[in-house]
Design a protein around this motif. Structure first.
Motif, mmCIF file in Angstrom:
data_model
loop_
_atom_site.group_PDB
_atom_site.id
_atom_site.type_symbol
_atom_site.label_atom_id
_atom_site.label_comp_id
_atom_site.label_asym_id
_atom_site.label_seq_id
_atom_site.Cartn_x
_atom_site.Cartn_y
_atom_site.Cartn_z
ATOM 1 N N TRP A 36 -20.000 10.063 71.744
ATOM 2 C CA TRP A 36 -21.342 9.518 71.603
ATOM 3 C C TRP A 36 -21.232 8.164 70.899
ATOM 4 O O TRP A 36 -20.457 8.006 69.952
ATOM 5 C CB TRP A 36 -22.243 10.441 70.786
ATOM 6 C CG TRP A 36 -22.762 11.617 71.566
ATOM 7 C CD1 TRP A 36 -22.243 12.868 71.596
ATOM 8 C CD2 TRP A 36 -23.906 11.631 72.418
ATOM 9 N NE1 TRP A 36 -22.988 13.672 72.421
ATOM 10 C CE2 TRP A 36 -24.027 12.929 72.943
ATOM 11 C CE3 TRP A 36 -24.857 10.678 72.799
ATOM 12 C CZ2 TRP A 36 -25.050 13.308 73.818
ATOM 13 C CZ3 TRP A 36 -25.869 11.040 73.665
ATOM 14 C CH2 TRP A 36 -25.958 12.345 74.163
ATOM 15 N N THR A 58 -13.604 17.852 66.639
ATOM 16 C CA THR A 58 -14.621 16.811 66.628
ATOM 17 C C THR A 58 -14.266 15.739 65.612
ATOM 18 O O THR A 58 -13.530 15.988 64.649
ATOM 19 C CB THR A 58 -16.016 17.364 66.269
ATOM 20 O OG1 THR A 58 -15.921 18.128 65.059
ATOM 21 C CG2 THR A 58 -16.574 18.235 67.376
ATOM 22 N N TYR A 60 -16.287 12.331 63.509
ATOM 23 C CA TYR A 60 -17.577 11.715 63.237
ATOM 24 C C TYR A 60 -17.414 10.428 62.446
ATOM 25 O O TYR A 60 -16.557 10.327 61.560
ATOM 26 C CB TYR A 60 -18.487 12.658 62.450
ATOM 27 C CG TYR A 60 -18.829 13.921 63.181
ATOM 28 C CD1 TYR A 60 -18.140 15.100 62.945
ATOM 29 C CD2 TYR A 60 -19.838 13.932 64.142
ATOM 30 C CE1 TYR A 60 -18.438 16.257 63.641
ATOM 31 C CE2 TYR A 60 -20.152 15.087 64.838
ATOM 32 C CZ TYR A 60 -19.436 16.257 64.582
ATOM 33 O OH TYR A 60 -19.746 17.401 65.275
ATOM 34 N N PHE A 68 -24.836 14.910 61.668
ATOM 35 C CA PHE A 68 -24.776 14.980 63.132
ATOM 36 C C PHE A 68 -23.732 16.012 63.552
ATOM 37 O O PHE A 68 -22.684 16.157 62.912
ATOM 38 C CB PHE A 68 -24.379 13.632 63.721
ATOM 39 C CG PHE A 68 -25.439 12.565 63.626
ATOM 40 C CD1 PHE A 68 -26.553 12.690 62.823
ATOM 41 C CD2 PHE A 68 -25.299 11.386 64.362
ATOM 42 C CE1 PHE A 68 -27.522 11.696 62.736
ATOM 43 C CE2 PHE A 68 -26.246 10.383 64.295
ATOM 44 C CZ PHE A 68 -27.346 10.538 63.472
ATOM 45 N N ILE A 70 -21.737 17.297 67.184
ATOM 46 C CA ILE A 70 -21.491 17.194 68.623
ATOM 47 C C ILE A 70 -21.028 18.554 69.122
ATOM 48 O O ILE A 70 -20.158 19.185 68.519
ATOM 49 C CB ILE A 70 -20.427 16.139 68.936
ATOM 50 C CG1 ILE A 70 -20.888 14.756 68.423
ATOM 51 C CG2 ILE A 70 -20.169 16.074 70.442
ATOM 52 C CD1 ILE A 70 -19.832 13.674 68.561
ATOM 53 N N LEU A 81 -25.741 16.087 71.170
ATOM 54 C CA LEU A 81 -25.651 15.471 69.845
ATOM 55 C C LEU A 81 -26.868 15.939 69.053
ATOM 56 O O LEU A 81 -27.995 15.524 69.340
ATOM 57 C CB LEU A 81 -25.627 13.956 69.937
ATOM 58 C CG LEU A 81 -25.578 13.202 68.601
ATOM 59 C CD1 LEU A 81 -24.283 13.517 67.850
ATOM 60 C CD2 LEU A 81 -25.695 11.685 68.818
ATOM 61 N N TYR A 94 -28.777 5.505 72.079
ATOM 62 C CA TYR A 94 -27.620 6.392 72.034
ATOM 63 C C TYR A 94 -27.065 6.592 73.439
ATOM 64 O O TYR A 94 -27.820 6.827 74.390
ATOM 65 C CB TYR A 94 -28.003 7.732 71.416
ATOM 66 C CG TYR A 94 -28.164 7.648 69.921
ATOM 67 C CD1 TYR A 94 -29.318 7.114 69.351
ATOM 68 C CD2 TYR A 94 -27.152 8.087 69.056
ATOM 69 C CE1 TYR A 94 -29.464 7.011 67.968
ATOM 70 C CE2 TYR A 94 -27.279 7.988 67.683
ATOM 71 C CZ TYR A 94 -28.441 7.446 67.140
ATOM 72 O OH TYR A 94 -28.568 7.342 65.781
ATOM 73 N N CYS A 96 -23.684 8.364 75.789
ATOM 74 C CA CYS A 96 -22.508 9.221 75.843
ATOM 75 C C CYS A 96 -21.530 8.617 76.843
ATOM 76 O O CYS A 96 -21.913 7.810 77.699
ATOM 77 C CB CYS A 96 -22.870 10.640 76.240
ATOM 78 S SG CYS A 96 -23.514 10.814 77.912
#
Length: 122
Positions: A36, A58, A60, A68, A70, A81, A94, A96
């Motif tokens: 994202w 994941t 971030y 947040f 995902i 998200l 936003y 992806c």
């Protein structure tokens, strides 16, 4: 042709939540790491985070970590998200996209969707 499609944006107040969804036509999304990204007005697009193809790992951006999340549903070829405790600084379009590795922003296919606008008011 690879084409990401994002949805779920909207206008919320600070402290509230939004959940964005992503599908990608032209590829079996379940086979790829996904990322994202976001672009705020007047700023460069930045990598918000990524998820491995199996959903086990994941990454971030520091400013969103803890707020947040995902996730993905490989049976439906969808990526999500979840954005909680939103701040005005999260206001952005936003996007992806399919990425090479879940911890980095390198794109696998250079094809951007239109994105979805998330706006956070005071």
């Amino acid at each position: 042709q690879v084409q990401p499609v994002e949805s779920g944006g909207g206008l919320v107040q600070a402290g509230q939540s939004l959940r964005l969804s992503c599908a990608v036509s032209g590829v079996a999304l379940r086979n790829y790491a996904m990322g994202w990204f976001r672009q705020a007005p007047g700023k460069e697009r930045e990598f918000v985070g990524g998820i491995s193809s199996d959903g086990a790992s994941t990454y971030y951006l520091a400013s969103v970590k803890g707020r947040f999340t995902i996730s993905r549903d490989n049976a439906k070829d969808m990526v999500f998200l979840q954005m909680n405790s939103l701040k005005r600084g999260d206001t952005a379009v936003y996007y992806c996209n399919v990425i090479v590795t879940w911890w980095a922003s390198t794109l696998r296919f250079y094809a951007w969707g239109q994105g979805t606008q998330g706006t956070v008011s005071a």
